[in-house]
Design a protein around this motif. Structure first.
Motif, short mmCIF file in Angstrom:
data_model
loop_
_atom_site.label_atom_id
_atom_site.label_comp_id
_atom_site.label_asym_id
_atom_site.label_seq_id
_atom_site.Cartn_x
_atom_site.Cartn_y
_atom_site.Cartn_z
N LYS A 24 -119.60 -35.51 -0.19
CA LYS A 24 -120.98 -35.29 -0.86
C LYS A 24 -121.57 -34.21 -0.24
O LYS A 24 -122.20 -33.10 -0.87
N ILE A 25 -121.69 -34.35 1.17
CA ILE A 25 -122.30 -33.15 2.07
C ILE A 25 -121.72 -31.83 1.70
O ILE A 25 -122.47 -30.85 1.62
N ASN A 26 -120.33 -31.70 1.74
CA ASN A 26 -119.61 -30.67 1.66
C ASN A 26 -119.70 -29.93 0.26
O ASN A 26 -119.70 -29.08 0.07
N ALA A 27 -119.78 -30.98 -0.82
CA ALA A 27 -120.02 -30.42 -2.42
C ALA A 27 -121.30 -29.71 -2.32
O ALA A 27 -121.52 -28.72 -2.75
N LEU A 53 -124.12 -24.21 -2.19
CA LEU A 53 -124.89 -23.11 -1.52
C LEU A 53 -124.07 -22.00 -1.10
O LEU A 53 -124.57 -20.82 -1.05
N THR A 54 -122.72 -22.32 -0.64
CA THR A 54 -121.90 -21.36 -0.36
C THR A 54 -121.65 -20.39 -1.57
O THR A 54 -121.91 -19.20 -1.10
N ALA A 55 -121.08 -20.87 -2.64
CA ALA A 55 -121.02 -20.12 -3.76
C ALA A 55 -122.21 -19.41 -4.18
O ALA A 55 -121.99 -18.03 -4.44
N ALA A 56 -123.28 -19.87 -4.01
CA ALA A 56 -124.39 -19.02 -4.44
C ALA A 56 -124.66 -17.99 -3.43
O ALA A 56 -125.10 -16.67 -3.94
N THR A 57 -124.60 -18.04 -2.13
CA THR A 57 -124.75 -16.89 -1.19
C THR A 57 -123.67 -16.04 -1.33
O THR A 57 -123.81 -14.74 -1.29
N GLY A 58 -122.46 -16.43 -1.80
CA GLY A 58 -121.46 -15.34 -2.27
C GLY A 58 -121.50 -14.71 -3.46
O GLY A 58 -121.48 -13.49 -3.27
N THR A 106 -126.19 -10.55 3.98
CA THR A 106 -125.66 -11.52 2.93
C THR A 106 -124.23 -11.94 3.58
O THR A 106 -123.95 -13.24 2.97
N ALA A 107 -123.44 -11.12 4.22
CA ALA A 107 -122.00 -11.44 4.35
C ALA A 107 -122.31 -12.42 5.52
O ALA A 107 -121.31 -13.45 5.45
N ASP A 108 -122.82 -12.17 6.54
CA ASP A 108 -123.10 -13.26 7.71
C ASP A 108 -123.48 -14.62 7.08
O ASP A 108 -122.84 -15.56 7.72
N VAL A 109 -124.27 -14.63 6.36
CA VAL A 109 -124.55 -16.24 5.88
C VAL A 109 -123.38 -16.52 4.93
O VAL A 109 -123.40 -17.74 5.26
N PHE A 110 -122.96 -15.73 4.22
CA PHE A 110 -121.93 -16.25 3.38
C PHE A 110 -120.66 -16.87 4.28
O PHE A 110 -120.06 -17.84 4.21
N MET A 111 -120.32 -15.95 5.30
CA MET A 111 -119.21 -16.30 5.97
C MET A 111 -119.47 -17.67 6.90
O MET A 111 -118.68 -18.42 6.94
N THR A 112 -120.59 -17.71 7.39
CA THR A 112 -121.09 -18.78 8.45
C THR A 112 -120.91 -20.03 7.14
O THR A 112 -120.20 -20.98 7.93
N LEU A 113 -121.38 -20.11 5.98
CA LEU A 113 -121.68 -21.20 5.43
C LEU A 113 -119.99 -21.69 4.76
O LEU A 113 -119.60 -22.66 4.70
N THR A 114 -119.33 -20.43 4.66
CA THR A 114 -117.90 -20.66 4.06
C THR A 114 -117.07 -21.13 5.26
O THR A 114 -116.25 -22.19 4.83
N ILE A 115 -117.17 -20.84 6.61
CA ILE A 115 -116.54 -21.64 7.70
C ILE A 115 -116.85 -22.96 7.85
O ILE A 115 -116.16 -23.93 7.93
N HIS A 159 -118.22 -24.96 5.52
CA HIS A 159 -117.55 -25.73 4.15
C HIS A 159 -115.99 -26.02 4.66
O HIS A 159 -115.68 -26.80 4.10
N ALA A 160 -115.33 -24.93 5.10
CA ALA A 160 -113.82 -25.02 5.16
C ALA A 160 -113.59 -25.91 6.10
O ALA A 160 -112.75 -26.92 6.03
N VAL A 161 -114.44 -25.97 7.07
CA VAL A 161 -114.15 -27.09 8.37
C VAL A 161 -114.46 -28.45 7.72
O VAL A 161 -113.44 -29.63 8.05
N LEU A 162 -115.46 -28.74 7.36
CA LEU A 162 -115.85 -29.96 6.47
C LEU A 162 -114.92 -30.45 5.71
O LEU A 162 -114.38 -31.83 5.29
N GLY A 163 -114.31 -29.59 4.73
CA GLY A 163 -113.25 -29.96 3.81
C GLY A 163 -112.06 -30.43 4.22
O GLY A 163 -111.49 -31.20 3.95
#
Length: 147
Positions: A5-8, A13-18, A42-51, A53-57
């Motif tokens: 749920k946290i990762n969802a 949030l990641t999708a929104a920043t992307g 915008t790229a750094d925020v998106f990339m940080t959240l993506t990483i 998200h990927a690790v938690l997933g």
């Protein structure tokens, strides 16, 4: 299930920043008002959240066994398979994407049109991959969050 749920929530949030990053860059290029600092923020925020998200997933799926078993019902889980593949493909393309402008400039100076063409094709694949992953992930994240 708590990590899922946290990762969802993080996925949304990641999708929104992307999407913010994409929309900002499209508008700035169309209006010829490119601000490199805003692009990087915008790229750094998106990339940080993506990483994150990927690790938690990956932790949720591998360590905690919180992912669906795609082997049991492969036809019914085709979207899950595509979602995971697009997520995996995203990372090597992401790092190339981050360096594309410099690579384009270097190859433009030496007139290497073949590499420029390949970089453009790879960027189109990257955009398709990211948007496909987001399109598949948003409904699943909302379901996980009970929405």
């Amino acid at each position: 299930m708590k990590l899922k749920k946290i990762n969802a929530g993080l996925a949304l949030l990641t999708a929104a920043t992307g999407l913010i990053h994409i929309i900002y860059n499209v508008i700035s290029y169309l209006m010829f008002i490119h601000n490199e600092m805003l692009t990087h923020i915008t790229a750094d925020v998106f990339m940080t959240l993506t990483i994150i998200h990927a690790v938690l997933g990956m932790i949720a799926i591998t360590v905690m066994g919180d992912g669906s078993n795609i082997k049991l019902y492969p036809k019914q889980n085709m979207n899950t398979i595509i979602q995971r593949i697009t997520g995996m493909i995203m990372f090597p393309l992401l790092f190339l994407h981050a360096n594309t402008f410099d690579l384009l400039m270097k190859n433009a100076k030496i007139g290497n049109t073949v590499v420029i063409g390949l970089l453009i094709v790879v960027q189109i694949l990257f955009f398709w991959d990211v948007l496909a992953h987001i399109a598949l992930s948003i409904p699943r994240a909302l379901i996980t969050l009970g929405r």
